[in-house]
Enzyme design. Structure first.
Site, PDB file in Angstrom:
ATOM      1  N   GLU A 193       9.507  18.286  24.411  1.00  0.00           N
ATOM      2  CA  GLU A 193       9.154  17.809  22.959  1.00  0.00           C
ATOM      3  C   GLU A 193      10.586  17.685  22.329  1.00  0.00           C
ATOM      4  O   GLU A 193      11.086  18.643  21.385  1.00  0.00           O
ATOM      5  CB  GLU A 193       8.447  18.989  22.271  1.00  0.00           C
ATOM      6  CG  GLU A 193       7.710  18.626  20.882  1.00  0.00           C
ATOM      7  CD  GLU A 193       7.181  19.632  19.995  1.00  0.00           C
ATOM      8  OE1 GLU A 193       6.524  19.542  19.254  1.00  0.00           O
ATOM      9  OE2 GLU A 193       7.512  21.079  20.472  1.00  0.00           O
TER      10      GLU A 193
ATOM     11  N   HIS B 260       0.568  17.639  17.872  1.00  0.00           N
ATOM     12  CA  HIS B 260      -0.001  18.532  17.024  1.00  0.00           C
ATOM     13  C   HIS B 260      -0.220  17.835  15.598  1.00  0.00           C
ATOM     14  O   HIS B 260       0.475  17.705  14.495  1.00  0.00           O
ATOM     15  CB  HIS B 260       0.871  19.890  16.803  1.00  0.00           C
ATOM     16  CG  HIS B 260       2.230  19.592  16.563  1.00  0.00           C
ATOM     17  ND1 HIS B 260       3.040  18.732  15.823  1.00  0.00           N
ATOM     18  CD2 HIS B 260       3.605  20.157  17.324  1.00  0.00           C
ATOM     19  CE1 HIS B 260       4.503  18.584  15.950  1.00  0.00           C
ATOM     20  NE2 HIS B 260       4.803  19.707  16.872  1.00  0.00           N
TER      21      HIS B 260
ATOM     22  N   ASP C 203       0.685  25.466  21.493  1.00  0.00           N
ATOM     23  CA  ASP C 203       2.141  25.542  20.605  1.00  0.00           C
ATOM     24  C   ASP C 203       2.357  27.125  20.628  1.00  0.00           C
ATOM     25  O   ASP C 203       3.411  27.296  19.673  1.00  0.00           O
ATOM     26  CB  ASP C 203       1.885  24.673  19.148  1.00  0.00           C
ATOM     27  CG  ASP C 203       3.292  24.266  18.962  1.00  0.00           C
ATOM     28  OD1 ASP C 203       4.111  23.658  19.668  1.00  0.00           O
ATOM     29  OD2 ASP C 203       3.695  24.587  17.734  1.00  0.00           O
TER      30      ASP C 203
ATOM     31  N   GLY D 135       6.325  28.005  16.365  1.00  0.00           N
ATOM     32  CA  GLY D 135       4.906  28.128  17.160  1.00  0.00           C
ATOM     33  C   GLY D 135       4.062  29.091  16.537  1.00  0.00           C
ATOM     34  O   GLY D 135       4.153  29.945  16.055  1.00  0.00           O
TER      35      GLY D 135
END
Length: 365
Positions: free
Chosen positions: A121, A207, A264, A292
């Site tokens: 990411e 997300h 996450d 997170g």
């Protein structure tokens, strides 16, 4: 051989009741009506969960402790929580940290259990939409850098989140050509830029609603592009912190099989650039920025059912079948069917895990 007696399971969206499942050599070989009990089955067998974005578990944040030992601890902890397949996620960081994580994943690969590879990411994100990511490590990708990264990765890099509006087309195409699932995320793309990215082959969105422009009636942005596209998928964090339950509810109604669950999830960490601290039921950075989640996949499924008016079968698919299809693992994960690998969970009538079965072996919870 392992036999699970007098259980229920879903097959093609139909609840099959009071059956016995037989597992041999890790494969589901038989599903027969139970003859040993006249009692109505209360236990439900479902596929094991697939989490395509998790940073740590069992007290280990992988990027902070990129060792085979910590990855093994994360694997074992997640198995007990019902996650039979996951991608270990690494947030924007130094090249040295990325390389160390990739090296560890390669070393661990021959012994890997439920770790399916890595999700990078970053660092090729938009600095305007970083969230908790560290800005000094963010940059635009070059094709040579991507080639070197994938060459060094030797197949362990399965997914990458990028801001496509800042990347060259040849970079995106190279990732797609080398079987990396590309996700649009931490992006400031306009509606048109997002639609263009999906049309170029970017498969999914990281997300949904977080680290992107919001829905606006005159500037529709990324979420509206996802809703309007016919193929683009999106992950979502169902904790009522990152996304309101009411927003999850309408998103699932619009996207259906194109939305899937991620945790996450992080764990507490006091070293390195990502020093996550648990405050109540959420993790924050030292400056208070939401980072997170503290979710498990089971909690996410329960939240869908209990707070988002999503049916159990749909919530389970969001945690199993849909992410498995995205990464091309739907023949191994995501189903309770004859001839498939037995990666299964046994749930009680309150949807709590009583047993995890991984590759046909019963895992002690």
């Amino acid at each position: 051989m392992l036999k699970i007696e007098n259980i229920n399971f879903y097959q093609d969206d139909i609840l099959i009741e009071n059956h016995d499942l037989t597992i041999e050599d890790g494969i589901i070989t038989s599903a027969q009506p139970s003859i040993k009990s006249n009692k109505k089955a209360e236990r439900l067998v479902v596929p094991g969960f697939i989490d395509l974005q998790i940073y740590g578990a069992g007290g280990k944040l992988f990027s902070a402790e990129p060792t085979v030992e910590s990855l093994s601890i994360i694997e074992d902890d997640l198995l007990k929580k019902g996650t039979t397949g996951f991608l270990a996620c690494i947030a924007t960081n130094t090249p040295q940290v990325f390389n160390e994580c990739i090296k560890t994943a390669k070393e661990h690969r021959p012994y890997a259990k439920n770790c399916l590879g890595l999700h990078l990411e970053g660092p090729f994100l938009n600095p305007k939409r970083l969230g908790a990511h560290v800005p000094e490590f963010v940059r635009k990708a070059s094709l040579d850098e991507i080639k070197a990264l994938l060459d060094f990765g030797d197949g362990v890099i399965k997914m990458m989140t990028i801001a496509p509006e800042l990347q060259d087309d040849d970079v995106i195409q190279y990732l797609l050509d080398h079987n990396v699932v590309v996700s649009l995320g931490h992006s400031n793309a306009t509606f048109d830029e997002a639609i263009s990215a999906y049309n170029k082959g970017i498969q999914t969105t990281t997300h949904l609603f977080n680290a992107m422009n919001p829905i606006h009636h005159r500037e529709p942005g990324i979420p509206t592009a996802v809703f309007n596209h016919n193929k683009a998928m999106a992950s979502i964090i169902v904790d009522n912190r990152h996304v309101s339950f009411d927003v999850v509810k309408f998103s699932q109604k619009l996207l259906k099989e194109r939305i899937f669950l991620i945790t996450d999830a992080v764990t507490e960490c006091s070293t390195g650039p990502y020093q996550h601290k648990l405050v109540g039921d959420k993790y924050v950075m030292p400056d208070g920025t939401l980072s997170g989640s503290s979710l498990t996949m089971l909690m996410a499924v329960k939240n869908c059912v209990e707070h988002c008016n999503i049916s159990l079968i749909d919530a389970l698919k969001m945690a199993t079948e849909y992410p498995a299809k995205l990464i091309g693992k739907d023949k191994i994960f995501g189903k309770v069917a004859l001839g498939t690998q037995a990666n299964l969970l046994v749930l009680d009538d309150k949807l709590n895990i009583t047993d995890t079965i991984f590759k046909g072996d019963l895992i002690s919870n």
